[in-house]
Design a protein around this motif. Structure first.
Motif, PDB file in Angstrom:
ATOM      1  N   PHE A 179       0.855  -1.189   0.000  1.00  0.00           N
ATOM      2  CA  PHE A 179       0.000   0.000   0.000  1.00  0.00           C
ATOM      3  C   PHE A 179       0.885   1.230   0.000  1.00  0.00           C
ATOM      4  N   ASP A 180       1.075   1.805  -1.161  1.00  0.00           N
ATOM      5  CA  ASP A 180       1.959   2.959  -1.301  1.00  0.00           C
ATOM      6  C   ASP A 180       1.190   4.225  -0.936  1.00  0.00           C
ATOM      7  N   THR A 181       1.679   4.949   0.076  1.00  0.00           N
ATOM      8  CA  THR A 181       0.974   6.147   0.530  1.00  0.00           C
ATOM      9  C   THR A 181       1.215   7.346  -0.378  1.00  0.00           C
ATOM     10  N   VAL A 182       2.148   7.218  -1.322  1.00  0.00           N
ATOM     11  CA  VAL A 182       2.415   8.303  -2.273  1.00  0.00           C
ATOM     12  C   VAL A 182       1.652   8.067  -3.567  1.00  0.00           C
ATOM     13  N   VAL A 183       1.801   6.858  -4.138  1.00  0.00           N
ATOM     14  CA  VAL A 183       1.082   6.501  -5.368  1.00  0.00           C
ATOM     15  C   VAL A 183      -0.164   5.730  -4.943  1.00  0.00           C
ATOM     16  N   PHE A 184      -1.242   6.460  -4.688  1.00  0.00           N
ATOM     17  CA  PHE A 184      -2.428   5.877  -4.064  1.00  0.00           C
ATOM     18  C   PHE A 184      -3.186   4.954  -5.019  1.00  0.00           C
ATOM     19  N   SER A 185      -3.677   3.842  -4.458  1.00  0.00           N
ATOM     20  CA  SER A 185      -4.550   2.913  -5.179  1.00  0.00           C
ATOM     21  C   SER A 185      -5.653   2.478  -4.235  1.00  0.00           C
ATOM     22  N   PHE A 186      -6.909   2.674  -4.662  1.00  0.00           N
ATOM     23  CA  PHE A 186      -8.002   2.246  -3.792  1.00  0.00           C
ATOM     24  C   PHE A 186      -7.978   0.741  -3.590  1.00  0.00           C
ATOM     25  N   GLU A 187      -7.562  -0.009  -4.610  1.00  0.00           N
ATOM     26  CA  GLU A 187      -7.507  -1.465  -4.466  1.00  0.00           C
ATOM     27  C   GLU A 187      -6.530  -1.864  -3.366  1.00  0.00           C
ATOM     28  N   GLY A 188      -5.426  -1.117  -3.240  1.00  0.00           N
ATOM     29  CA  GLY A 188      -4.491  -1.386  -2.153  1.00  0.00           C
ATOM     30  C   GLY A 188      -5.127  -1.144  -0.798  1.00  0.00           C
ATOM     31  N   GLU A 189      -5.886  -0.064  -0.688  1.00  0.00           N
ATOM     32  CA  GLU A 189      -6.579   0.237   0.570  1.00  0.00           C
ATOM     33  C   GLU A 189      -7.628  -0.837   0.867  1.00  0.00           C
ATOM     34  N   LYS A 190      -8.327  -1.265  -0.157  1.00  0.00           N
ATOM     35  CA  LYS A 190      -9.347  -2.303   0.012  1.00  0.00           C
ATOM     36  C   LYS A 190      -8.718  -3.605   0.517  1.00  0.00           C
ATOM     37  N   ARG A 191      -7.571  -3.984  -0.052  1.00  0.00           N
ATOM     38  CA  ARG A 191      -6.887  -5.209   0.392  1.00  0.00           C
ATOM     39  C   ARG A 191      -6.441  -5.083   1.848  1.00  0.00           C
ATOM     40  N   LEU A 192      -6.069  -3.876   2.258  1.00  0.00           N
ATOM     41  CA  LEU A 192      -5.686  -3.662   3.648  1.00  0.00           C
ATOM     42  C   LEU A 192      -6.847  -3.978   4.581  1.00  0.00           C
ATOM     43  N   TYR A 193      -8.026  -3.471   4.258  1.00  0.00           N
ATOM     44  CA  TYR A 193      -9.202  -3.738   5.096  1.00  0.00           C
ATOM     45  C   TYR A 193      -9.591  -5.208   5.047  1.00  0.00           C
ATOM     46  N   GLN A 194      -9.404  -5.839   3.901  1.00  0.00           N
ATOM     47  CA  GLN A 194      -9.716  -7.271   3.800  1.00  0.00           C
ATOM     48  C   GLN A 194      -8.772  -8.098   4.668  1.00  0.00           C
ATOM     49  N   LYS A 195      -7.516  -7.643   4.815  1.00  0.00           N
ATOM     50  CA  LYS A 195      -6.594  -8.317   5.736  1.00  0.00           C
ATOM     51  C   LYS A 195      -7.103  -8.207   7.172  1.00  0.00           C
ATOM     52  N   VAL A 196      -7.657  -7.043   7.518  1.00  0.00           N
ATOM     53  CA  VAL A 196      -8.235  -6.876   8.849  1.00  0.00           C
ATOM     54  C   VAL A 196      -9.371  -7.882   9.047  1.00  0.00           C
ATOM     55  N   GLN A 197     -10.196  -8.040   8.032  1.00  0.00           N
ATOM     56  CA  GLN A 197     -11.292  -9.005   8.116  1.00  0.00           C
ATOM     57  C   GLN A 197     -10.781 -10.420   8.351  1.00  0.00           C
ATOM     58  N   SER A 198      -9.699 -10.786   7.678  1.00  0.00           N
ATOM     59  CA  SER A 198      -9.182 -12.154   7.791  1.00  0.00           C
ATOM     60  C   SER A 198      -8.565 -12.412   9.166  1.00  0.00           C
ATOM     61  N   LEU A 199      -8.010 -11.377   9.796  1.00  0.00           N
ATOM     62  CA  LEU A 199      -7.381 -11.551  11.103  1.00  0.00           C
ATOM     63  C   LEU A 199      -8.355 -11.368  12.258  1.00  0.00           C
ATOM     64  N   LEU A 200      -9.405 -10.585  12.029  1.00  0.00           N
ATOM     65  CA  LEU A 200     -10.425 -10.355  13.059  1.00  0.00           C
ATOM     66  C   LEU A 200     -11.778 -10.776  12.489  1.00  0.00           C
ATOM     67  N   GLU A 201     -11.977 -12.064  12.373  1.00  0.00           N
ATOM     68  CA  GLU A 201     -13.179 -12.574  11.704  1.00  0.00           C
ATOM     69  C   GLU A 201     -14.453 -12.128  12.401  1.00  0.00           C
ATOM     70  N   GLU A 202     -14.394 -11.963  13.720  1.00  0.00           N
ATOM     71  CA  GLU A 202     -15.589 -11.546  14.456  1.00  0.00           C
ATOM     72  C   GLU A 202     -15.997 -10.117  14.107  1.00  0.00           C
ATOM     73  N   ARG A 203     -15.110  -9.373  13.455  1.00  0.00           N
ATOM     74  CA  ARG A 203     -15.407  -7.990  13.054  1.00  0.00           C
ATOM     75  C   ARG A 203     -15.632  -7.880  11.538  1.00  0.00           C
ATOM     76  N   TYR A 204     -15.827  -9.015  10.880  1.00  0.00           N
ATOM     77  CA  TYR A 204     -15.907  -9.043   9.410  1.00  0.00           C
ATOM     78  C   TYR A 204     -16.971  -8.085   8.871  1.00  0.00           C
ATOM     79  N   ASP A 205     -18.196  -8.192   9.377  1.00  0.00           N
ATOM     80  CA  ASP A 205     -19.295  -7.360   8.869  1.00  0.00           C
ATOM     81  C   ASP A 205     -19.057  -5.886   9.156  1.00  0.00           C
TER      82      ASP A 205
END
Length: 274
Positions: A179-205
């Motif tokens: 996730f490059d904070t200079v060359v922004f990509s929404f897909e990169g940000e989306k993957r970041l949140y999806q990683k949160v979902q995978s690690l905190l399954e109880e917070r998925y929704d």
């Protein structure tokens, strides 16, 4: 009953891009201070990712871990008389700070680690894998919390992304995201949140609501941007120059026309960046 926000510590070495990440995720260019000088962030600062007024993720920007090698040595040498796990070592360290006056900044980071549900570990992947980075990972592991390594500056020609991914995998950190904070990509940000979902399954929704909201806002921004460009092209294409007489200085009039077009272009660029 409203869900509590996910407390997330943004950690890493000085100048890895932690504050820039905060600005990008919060959509706030005024958050914190960004500088090439190490140790710019001296205190823990926070912000929230909101959906309809409800905080989904609370982010906490922490000072850089400037002496992770010394800190790890201190933590490993703690001998209070009984066996201690990682969390207990960190708590002992915080409870005896008078004995460690050189690690006041690191103490702020550790305190936030113990009060967080998750860490974003920001890595400048242009850097080689030095001992200080290896020790940072060991210190973070003491807190026994889920960690998402964020490989920053991946768009740079000097990025060592594959090398860093391999090293993180050997440390058991497989949830890394680019996730490059200079060359922004929404897909990169989306993957970041999806990683949160995978690690905190109880917070998925809960996190999915944030993803859906950001997706909708990204689409709206795209539509607004394309509309802005289309209006610029139509407006500039419609500009006309009428010479009042044959004595007019045509070059001067053409320069004026070009200046008008450049002003319109500048307004469009400013609007796009906003």
């Amino acid at each position: 009953m409203a869900e509590t926000a996910i407390k997330t510590a943004v950690v890493g070495h000085a100048n890895a891009g932690k504050t820039s990440l905060m600005r990008t995720l919060l959509r706030d260019v005024r958050f914190g201070s960004v500088s090439n000088h190490p140790g710019t962030t001296r205190h823990v600062e926070g912000g929230a990712l909101m959906v309809n007024g409800e905080p989904i993720i609370d982010l906490y920007d922490t000072p850089g871990l400037e002496d992770s090698m010394g800190l790890l040595e201190v933590l490993e040498e703690i001998r209070p008389g009984q066996p201690l796990d990682g969390i207990e070592r960190l708590r002992y360290f915080l409870g005896h700070l008078d004995a460690y006056p050189l690690y006041q900044q690191e103490a702020k980071v550790i305190r936030q680690l113990l009060h967080s549900d998750l860490f974003f570990y920001v890595i400048d992947c242009r850097e080689p894998i030095l001992g200080k980075y290896r020790d940072e990972i060991k210190v973070l592991a003491f807190a026994a919390k889920p960690v998402i390594p964020i490989l920053n500056f991946v768009a740079a020609g000097s990025a060592q992304t594959a090398v860093w991914r391999g090293h993180l995998a050997r440390q058991g950190l497989h949830a890394a995201v680019e996730f490059d904070t200079v060359v922004f990509s929404f897909e990169g940000e989306k993957r970041l949140y999806q990683k949160v979902q995978s690690l905190l399954e109880e917070r998925y929704d809960q996190v999915q609501r944030l993803i859906d909201d950001r997706q909708q806002r990204a689409q709206m921004s795209w539509q607004a941007g394309t509309r802005c460009i289309a209006e610029l092209l139509v407006d500039v294409g419609a500009y006309r120059l009428e010479a009042p007489s044959e004595q007019v200085d045509m070059q001067q009039e053409l320069d004026l026309l070009q200046k008008t077009a450049r002003k319109a272009e500048a307004r469009c660029a400013k609007s796009l960046l906003q």
